[in-house]
Design an enzyme around this catalytic site. Structure first.
Site, PDB file in Angstrom:
ATOM      1  N   SER A  49       1.005  -1.217  -0.020  1.00 41.27           N
ATOM      2  CA  SER A  49      -0.034   0.017   0.314  1.00 41.27           C
ATOM      3  C   SER A  49       0.830   1.179  -0.052  1.00 41.27           C
ATOM      4  O   SER A  49       1.821   1.222   0.440  1.00 41.27           O
ATOM      5  CB  SER A  49      -1.009   0.045   1.288  1.00 41.27           C
ATOM      6  OG  SER A  49      -1.703  -1.007   1.344  1.00 41.27           O
TER       7      SER A  49
HETATM    8  N1  SAH Z   1      -1.376  -4.651   3.974  1.00 41.35           N
HETATM    9  C1  SAH Z   1      -0.554  -4.781   2.847  1.00 41.35           C
HETATM   10  C2  SAH Z   1      -1.450  -4.408   1.562  1.00 41.35           C
HETATM   11  C3  SAH Z   1      -2.125  -5.560   1.187  1.00 41.35           C
HETATM   12  S1  SAH Z   1      -2.673  -5.789  -0.450  1.00 41.35           S
HETATM   13  C4  SAH Z   1       0.799  -4.024   2.792  1.00 41.35           C
HETATM   14  O1  SAH Z   1       1.076  -3.382   3.773  1.00 41.35           O
HETATM   15  O2  SAH Z   1       1.640  -4.408   1.879  1.00 41.35           O
HETATM   16  C5  SAH Z   1      -4.070  -6.773   0.114  1.00 41.35           C
HETATM   17  C6  SAH Z   1      -3.612  -8.241   0.326  1.00 41.35           C
HETATM   18  O3  SAH Z   1      -4.725  -8.829   0.757  1.00 41.35           O
HETATM   19  C7  SAH Z   1      -3.077  -8.885  -0.587  1.00 41.35           C
HETATM   20  O4  SAH Z   1      -2.045  -9.746  -0.311  1.00 41.35           O
HETATM   21  C8  SAH Z   1      -4.360 -10.028  -0.767  1.00 41.35           C
HETATM   22  O5  SAH Z   1      -3.990 -11.270  -1.323  1.00 41.35           O
HETATM   23  C9  SAH Z   1      -4.894 -10.114   0.619  1.00 41.35           C
HETATM   24  N2  SAH Z   1      -6.184 -10.627   0.539  1.00 41.35           N
HETATM   25  C10 SAH Z   1      -7.241 -10.573  -0.082  1.00 41.35           C
HETATM   26  N3  SAH Z   1      -8.354 -11.115   0.333  1.00 41.35           N
HETATM   27  C11 SAH Z   1      -8.209 -11.537   1.461  1.00 41.35           C
HETATM   28  C12 SAH Z   1      -8.659 -12.533   2.622  1.00 41.35           C
HETATM   29  N4  SAH Z   1      -9.887 -13.010   2.541  1.00 41.35           N
HETATM   30  N5  SAH Z   1      -7.996 -12.977   3.533  1.00 41.35           N
HETATM   31  C13 SAH Z   1      -6.819 -12.508   3.761  1.00 41.35           C
HETATM   32  N6  SAH Z   1      -6.023 -11.749   2.755  1.00 41.35           N
HETATM   33  C14 SAH Z   1      -6.469 -11.336   1.590  1.00 41.35           C
END
Ligand code: SAH
Length: 231
Positions: free
Chosen positions: A78
């Site tokens: 992010s």
């Molecule tokens: N917080 C992260 C950014 C995340 S991007 C950082 O600091 O880098 C969003 C993430 O959510 C992705 O890796 C994706 O695979 C995950 N994601 C999507 N749906 C999800 C779910 N149901 N459970 C867990 N992770 C999920």
């Protein structure tokens, strides 16, 4: 004959965070402040986490600019201003138990941990999960990683003081609300007119269990998906 002694080096000292990294990070923090992100506790946490460690070493400059960036497996780390804003809305206090849905690079989890919280974070993509777990093991932050579907939360460790979702959610997941303590806060980017745009919501669970919500600006996150995947 003397034998060579091998010292056991703590993992947290293996990550290089030199004066250049620290200087670039301070400049990034100054820019976030100029953009109106004025929560000094959150800015200090951002200043404490070496963001370059979460990206390929070729991208040091990018690591300290305010942009999202690919981290492999089709996912992104992010944007720092989004991390700062979500963390600010979460109102984290030292000692809080925080659940994050969407570990991704692990960066956001470390920023919350730098505020003195114990962080539990769930990722649904297996390869990304193992890659991130390895990076987090080299850093001195209190973050525990779990492979699974964030819609389910982590009932074994519930209830949580704070829950943060870092993927675009199609709904407010009932099980996560159930795992939030009374008086707790859930921050969730909830899909708006389509699955690509979200409104940031801060939802407070009152002591009598009712939910009180405030809506903030528009954001774009990757989707929150059910189940687990291999990539
Ligand atoms: N917080 C992260 C950014 C995340 S991007 C950082 O600091 O880098 C969003 C993430 O959510 C992705 O890796 C994706 O695979 C995950 N994601 C999507 N749906 C999800 C779910 N149901 N459970 C867990 N992770 C999920």
């Amino acid at each position: 004959m003397s034998k060579k002694a091998y010292l056991c080096v703590p993992k947290s000292t293996r990550v290089e965070d030199n004066y250049r990294h620290k200087g670039l990070r301070q400049l990034m923090v100054n820019k976030l402040r100029e953009k109106g992100l004025i929560d000094e506790a959150v800015l200090a946490a951002i200043n404490a986490v070496p963001r370059h460690v979460f990206l390929d070493p070729a991208f040091v400059e990018i690591a300290y600019s305010d942009q999202a960036f690919p981290i492999g497996s089709g996912q992104t780390i992010s944007q720092p201003s989004t991390v700062a804003f979500q963390t600010h809305l979460l109102e984290v206090s030292r000692g809080n138990k925080v659940l994050e849905i969407g570990t991704g690079s692990g960066y956001q989890a470390c920023v919350i941990a730098a505020l003195g919280a114990r962080v539990f974070t769930i990722e649904r993509q297996r390869n990304l999960f193992f890659k991130t777990k390895e990076i987090l093991e080299q850093l001195p932050f209190r973050v525990k990683t779990y492979l699974g579907d964030g819609f389910e939360g982590l009932p074994t460790y519930a209830p949580f003081d704070r829950i943060l979702i870092t993927a675009g959610a199609p709904c407010i997941p009932e099980k996560l609300v159930a795992q939030l303590k009374p008086g707790g806060i859930l921050v969730i980017p909830l899909n708006d007119t389509d699955a690509e745009h979200q409104k940031m919501l801060k939802i407070k669970k009152l002591d009598n269990g009712t939910l009180q919500q405030e809506a903030y600006g528009d954001f774009m996150f990757v989707p929150m998906l059910s189940g687990t995947a291999n990539d």
